[in-house]
Design an enzyme around this catalytic site. Structure first.
Site, PDB file in Angstrom:
ATOM      1  N   LYS A  94       0.795  -1.228   0.000  1.00  0.00           N
ATOM      2  CA  LYS A  94       0.000   0.000   0.000  1.00  0.00           C
ATOM      3  C   LYS A  94       0.827   1.279   0.000  1.00  0.00           C
ATOM      4  O   LYS A  94       0.377   2.308  -0.481  1.00  0.00           O
ATOM      5  CB  LYS A  94      -0.929  -0.018   1.214  1.00  0.00           C
ATOM      6  CG  LYS A  94      -2.065  -1.004   1.060  1.00  0.00           C
ATOM      7  CD  LYS A  94      -3.260  -0.276   0.577  1.00  0.00           C
ATOM      8  CE  LYS A  94      -4.260  -1.160  -0.114  1.00  0.00           C
ATOM      9  NZ  LYS A  94      -5.517  -0.480  -0.353  1.00  0.00           N
ATOM     10  N   ASP A 144      -8.716   0.165   6.473  1.00  0.00           N
ATOM     11  CA  ASP A 144      -8.943  -1.048   7.250  1.00  0.00           C
ATOM     12  C   ASP A 144      -7.596  -1.561   7.738  1.00  0.00           C
ATOM     13  O   ASP A 144      -7.485  -2.667   8.220  1.00  0.00           O
ATOM     14  CB  ASP A 144      -9.697  -2.100   6.423  1.00  0.00           C
ATOM     15  CG  ASP A 144      -9.200  -2.137   4.996  1.00  0.00           C
ATOM     16  OD1 ASP A 144      -7.977  -1.965   4.801  1.00  0.00           O
ATOM     17  OD2 ASP A 144     -10.011  -2.331   4.081  1.00  0.00           O
TER      18      ASP A 144
HETATM   19  C1  LIG Z   1      -3.098  -6.320   1.708  1.00  0.00           C
HETATM   20  C2  LIG Z   1      -4.125  -5.877   0.751  1.00  0.00           C
HETATM   21  N1  LIG Z   1      -4.287  -6.565  -0.389  1.00  0.00           N
HETATM   22  C3  LIG Z   1      -5.206  -6.202  -1.301  1.00  0.00           C
HETATM   23  C4  LIG Z   1      -6.024  -5.113  -1.086  1.00  0.00           C
HETATM   24  C5  LIG Z   1      -7.057  -4.767  -2.115  1.00  0.00           C
HETATM   25  O1  LIG Z   1      -6.815  -3.590  -2.764  1.00  0.00           O
HETATM   26  P1  LIG Z   1      -8.018  -2.786  -3.427  1.00  0.00           P
HETATM   27  O2  LIG Z   1      -8.934  -2.351  -2.332  1.00  0.00           O
HETATM   28  O3  LIG Z   1      -7.353  -1.696  -4.132  1.00  0.00           O
HETATM   29  O4  LIG Z   1      -8.728  -3.727  -4.344  1.00  0.00           O
HETATM   30  C6  LIG Z   1      -5.889  -4.358   0.102  1.00  0.00           C
HETATM   31  C7  LIG Z   1      -6.734  -3.190   0.346  1.00  0.00           C
HETATM   32  O5  LIG Z   1      -6.722  -2.605   1.405  1.00  0.00           O
HETATM   33  C8  LIG Z   1      -4.917  -4.754   1.038  1.00  0.00           C
HETATM   34  O6  LIG Z   1      -4.745  -4.088   2.187  1.00  0.00           O
END
Ligand SMILES: Cc1ncc(COP(=O)(O)O)c(C=O)c1O
Length: 399
Positions: A76, A122
């Site tokens: 992120k 989150d």
């Molecule tokens: C570790 C992780 N993987 C995948 C995602 C998914 O990303 P997106 O919400 O852009 O689809 C998130 C989103 O917070 C995440 O924290």
């Protein structure tokens, strides 16, 4: 559920909105150049996992492990850092060049203080925004939904941010964070809302560095492009970056997006033909994916650029964590979703259409994007049976 039994919660969709002929522009090279100026930048590892390839009957399983990225345990920061930088440039009305490293940049921005960043999260995005604020010497206010586990709150506080728990879900936290916007505070959201979409687009742009690095590593190793790329989807922003990359060029492979069974808003929307909400509560352990509505910024790319959508139950994520640990990769619950998807595609009756499409086999390379490391240590140990430090062995394709 044992690892070979079917997932009763799995549902597969061959995306009816997929448009193979559609091309999107690839990443702006300025994004990767920016990340190279971040402290401790190095490309994350692309693992070659022969044990997983054998288990799932494919030629090769590659794992791009975003488990340690710029000192944080998820991908992120790539989006948060680039979006913050661009939002600052917009705020200033110019680019604060030249700067060689982040301390240099912080010095150039010193006169703005007191100045802050705000975001809803989150877990991972908020921690990344807090990290960025700390590097720049700004204050930071992060809003989290009720029920966020203390480990995630503490991780954000440890970056020096103030954390407010909002009485509601993720969408309520987003709404609350938006109220912080002002002359002395930039809201760095990865989710858009009417009138706010520039920064979420920058967040998506920031993620494209991952795919540039993958291509570089494959090129350095003389390895072919993958046949199937499996990507976890929450609001779809990360997948939208994958679409930008793979659908900017002729590529015969398939993109598969994975969601939790009770928060599969992208699959449900694709089935319906347009964005529809999937009401909560969303209680998956894949917390990064607990989203009830796709991001409007991501939707055009995700709806037309993703070939397959798969929802899985939590037990598949746990299985993914354990199997990745056996291959030397420390993946958290959300991070393990892509391997959970491969497990569900391997033998479940509900996923036969995928196998019949000829996408898994001894001549195929599957690329899994593992998006986070052990962000909840207690649960990691409970699921895997070992703490993250005890996970070892590394078979690297290339760095
Ligand atoms: C570790 C992780 N993987 C995948 C995602 C998914 O990303 P997106 O919400 O852009 O689809 C998130 C989103 O917070 C995440 O924290």
């Amino acid at each position: 559920m044992n690892p070979t039994s079917p997932d009763p919660e799995a549902t597969l969709l061959r995306n009816p909105l997929f448009d193979r002929g559609r091309r999107w522009p690839d990443a702006d090279p300025a994004v990767w150049a920016f990340h190279r100026r971040m402290p401790a930048y190095r490309a994350t590892t692309l693992f070659d996992c022969p044990d997983l390839a054998r288990r799932y009957g494919v030629g090769r399983v590659l794992v791009k492990a975003e488990t340690q990225r710029l000192g944080l345990p998820s991908f992120k920061i790539l989006g948060a850092s680039w979006a913050t930088y661009r939002a600052l440039c917009d705020h200033l009305g110019f680019e604060p060049e030249p700067w060689a490293n982040i301390n240099d940049l912080a010095r150039r921005l010193n006169y703005l203080k007191p100045f802050g960043l705000a975001a809803a999260t989150d877990g991972n995005h908020g921690r990344a925004v807090a990290f960025m604020a700390r590097l720049l010497g700004f204050y930071c206010h992060i809003f989290v939904p009720a029920g966020t586990v203390p480990a995630r709150i503490h991780a954000i506080q440890n970056e020096g941010a103030q954390v407010t728990v909002v009485d509601g879900d993720y969408d309520a936290a987003v709404a609350r964070s938006a109220e912080e916007a002002g002359d002395r505070c930039l809201v760095i959201s990865d989710t858009s809302w009417p009138g706010y979409d520039v920064t979420p687009r920058r967040v998506v742009e920031g993620y494209t560095t991952i795919f540039m690095e993958i291509d570089q590593a494959l090129g350095a190793a003389g390895a072919a492009q993958p046949d199937v790329v499996m990507v976890p989807m929450g609001v779809g922003a990360f997948m939208s970056a994958a679409v930008s990359h793979y659908r900017s060029r002729p590529w015969s492979g398939a993109l598969l997006g994975v969601e939790p069974a009770d928060a599969n808003c992208i699959q449900v929307s694709a089935r319906a033909g347009s964005m529809v909400p999937v009401p909560g509560p969303h209680r998956s352990i894949m917390v990064g994916l607990n989203c009830g509505l796709p991001s409007p910024v991501a939707w055009p790319r995700v709806s037309t650029g993703v070939d397959w959508m798969l929802s899985i139950g939590d037990e598949r994520a746990r299985q993914g964590m354990r199997e990745l640990a056996d291959s030397g990769v420390v993946a958290g619950e959300t991070g393990a979703a892509a391997l959970g998807a491969l497990a569900a595609l391997h033998g479940d009756a509900t996923t036969a259409e995928f196998r019949e499409a000829g996408l898994l086999g001894p001549d195929k390379t599957v690329l899994l994007i593992v998006t986070e490391g052990a962000t909840d240590r207690g649960n990691y140990q409970a699921v895997v049976g070992r703490p993250p430090e005890e996970i070892g062995t590394i078979l690297t394709l290339a760095r």
